[in-house]
Design an enzyme around this catalytic site. Sequence first.
Site, PDB file in Angstrom:
ATOM      1  N   GLU A  61       1.032  34.050  22.772  1.00  0.00           N
ATOM      2  CA  GLU A  61       1.890  32.969  22.275  1.00  0.00           C
ATOM      3  C   GLU A  61       3.330  33.129  22.741  1.00  0.00           C
ATOM      4  O   GLU A  61       4.050  32.146  22.893  1.00  0.00           O
ATOM      5  CB  GLU A  61       1.824  32.884  20.754  1.00  0.00           C
ATOM      6  CG  GLU A  61       0.514  32.345  20.227  1.00  0.00           C
ATOM      7  CD  GLU A  61       0.212  30.929  20.698  1.00  0.00           C
ATOM      8  OE1 GLU A  61       1.162  30.134  20.893  1.00  0.00           O
ATOM      9  OE2 GLU A  61      -0.969  30.626  20.898  1.00  0.00           O
ATOM     10  N   HIS A  80      -0.104  30.033  28.454  1.00  0.00           N
ATOM     11  CA  HIS A  80      -1.299  30.853  28.245  1.00  0.00           C
ATOM     12  C   HIS A  80      -2.027  31.088  29.569  1.00  0.00           C
ATOM     13  O   HIS A  80      -2.441  32.211  29.880  1.00  0.00           O
ATOM     14  CB  HIS A  80      -2.266  30.136  27.291  1.00  0.00           C
ATOM     15  CG  HIS A  80      -1.854  30.148  25.861  1.00  0.00           C
ATOM     16  ND1 HIS A  80      -1.636  31.309  25.144  1.00  0.00           N
ATOM     17  CD2 HIS A  80      -1.643  29.132  24.972  1.00  0.00           C
ATOM     18  CE1 HIS A  80      -1.305  31.016  23.899  1.00  0.00           C
ATOM     19  NE2 HIS A  80      -1.308  29.701  23.767  1.00  0.00           N
ATOM     20  N   HIS A 106       2.870  24.316  27.202  1.00  0.00           N
ATOM     21  CA  HIS A 106       2.440  25.387  26.295  1.00  0.00           C
ATOM     22  C   HIS A 106       1.160  26.039  26.809  1.00  0.00           C
ATOM     23  O   HIS A 106       1.075  27.273  26.910  1.00  0.00           O
ATOM     24  CB  HIS A 106       2.213  24.799  24.904  1.00  0.00           C
ATOM     25  CG  HIS A 106       1.774  25.791  23.872  1.00  0.00           C
ATOM     26  ND1 HIS A 106       2.630  26.357  22.969  1.00  0.00           N
ATOM     27  CD2 HIS A 106       0.542  26.309  23.593  1.00  0.00           C
ATOM     28  CE1 HIS A 106       1.960  27.197  22.182  1.00  0.00           C
ATOM     29  NE2 HIS A 106       0.689  27.183  22.545  1.00  0.00           N
ATOM     30  N   GLU A 107       0.175  25.223  27.143  1.00  0.00           N
ATOM     31  CA  GLU A 107      -1.099  25.779  27.608  1.00  0.00           C
ATOM     32  C   GLU A 107      -0.964  26.432  28.981  1.00  0.00           C
ATOM     33  O   GLU A 107      -1.669  27.401  29.281  1.00  0.00           O
ATOM     34  CB  GLU A 107      -2.182  24.701  27.619  1.00  0.00           C
ATOM     35  CG  GLU A 107      -2.466  24.066  26.269  1.00  0.00           C
ATOM     36  CD  GLU A 107      -2.742  25.065  25.153  1.00  0.00           C
ATOM     37  OE1 GLU A 107      -3.220  26.183  25.448  1.00  0.00           O
ATOM     38  OE2 GLU A 107      -2.465  24.733  23.983  1.00  0.00           O
TER      39      GLU A 107
END
Length: 494
Positions: free
Chosen positions: A289, A263, A259-260
């Site tokens: 997101e 980003h 997830h990170e």
Amino acid sequence: MTAFADLMAFQRETEALAQIAGRLGWDQETVMPAGAAHQRGEEMGAIEGVLHARRTDPRVGDWLGTAEAPDAAGQRALDLIARAYRRNACIPARLAAETARVTSVAQGIWAEARGKDDVAHFLPTLEHVVALRREAGQALAAGGFGGGDVYDALLDDYEPGATGAGIAAVFGRMRPRLVALRAALLGARHAPVPLAHRFGKDGQMALARDLAGAFGYDWSRGRLDLAVHPFSSGSGNDVRITTRVSESDPFNCFYSTVHEVGHATYEQGIDQAYLLTPLGAGVSMGVHESQSRIYENQLGRSRAFTGWLFGRMRETFGDFGVADAEAFYGTVNRVQPGYIRTEADEVHYNLHIMMRFDLERQLMSGALAVADLEEAWNSRFAADFGVAVDRPAHGMLQDVHWSVGLFGYFPTYALGNVYAGCLHKALRAAVPDLDAALARGDAAPATGWLNDCLQRHGGLYAPAEVVERACGFAPDEGPLLDYLETKFRAIYRL
């Protein structure tokens, strides 16, 4: 051209100082000694005072009045600077510095309260943060932002152009299909098995690094550390990520990392010509997101990629009680009404966001008092998830966002899911053999398409526009809901 060049040079220094402030935040969450918390608050307040003075410097207004952009990118930069200048001018310097100081200290108080399950320890600080953010929202609304609505004025900082009413309408259309799908899945006769083994920290972190590399994270411009709440920090050529480890739940570590990385690679992938300019960062948190969620879910939790991950986990941890890659695919995507948003499956995740969205709108409007937040949270959670909150760390103390004043941020997670659903539909059409690469642990065809179609543009286009340009159609919730129903009905054999 002189005014434009002078403004860009001034803005470059401001952007560089903002990156330094961000690095102080990263340090606080990863390696700062606990005893430094109050001093760090003073430091954050001081640098925010410098930043606010630069962002409201009368010379910026003068330059904006005479600057002529050399091209479309330059004009977009001028528009973004002008917008930021108007917003910052609404906020008194005292309020900006005080908010930075208080929210810096509040992070540590929140972490202490969370660790002790002590809501009372956190409430006075949260009262202060809410009052500061409400004051900021009122000042922005009075200045014409958010159509005069306090919450919308704050929301506009994270998703320009979005409104609470518009988001509520999207959520209203999503909720019936999500609730119906959840009921069908929880009532299914077949259900995937959960993990039931222990997974060592060193093995998890080694595999997390492999996952970050598989999704294109540039280690020469980044690093991976541990934090209470995973996050990504920075932009351009210094973009850092964090994760966390639970020996009973390695998916927490693995998918927080992926997830990170979504980003981080967005920030790393922006055109270098935009470095330290208003175009040199992600255009909105909803678009941000969309990258983290498509990496984590549509790609990272796909049948093809989990087949590769199953093999890597067997190599790292040995036999961990899941029979084969197909059973593992089900385990990764197991649906259950858990307490924690960051650990939620794809079906439940948006319901977590809808609850937080409603509660924070009420906090900002004054309809909900901070003293009543825990009861409101617990009642709403029981109604939405059918489970009573067992402890504050699993309830209103689980997220860092409100302690640092991020009111208006939560709905961008769900908007990101909506955007990700659209991007995934377009990606599958553009790269029809994607699964063959994912099955080898190679996400490059997907991440390359996302970079070319969306990430490299940074702030060049407005949020919905950059998604529409990438997809070829205007974003809406339909592709996400269709994807969820198709995927999970198959897993649960409905």
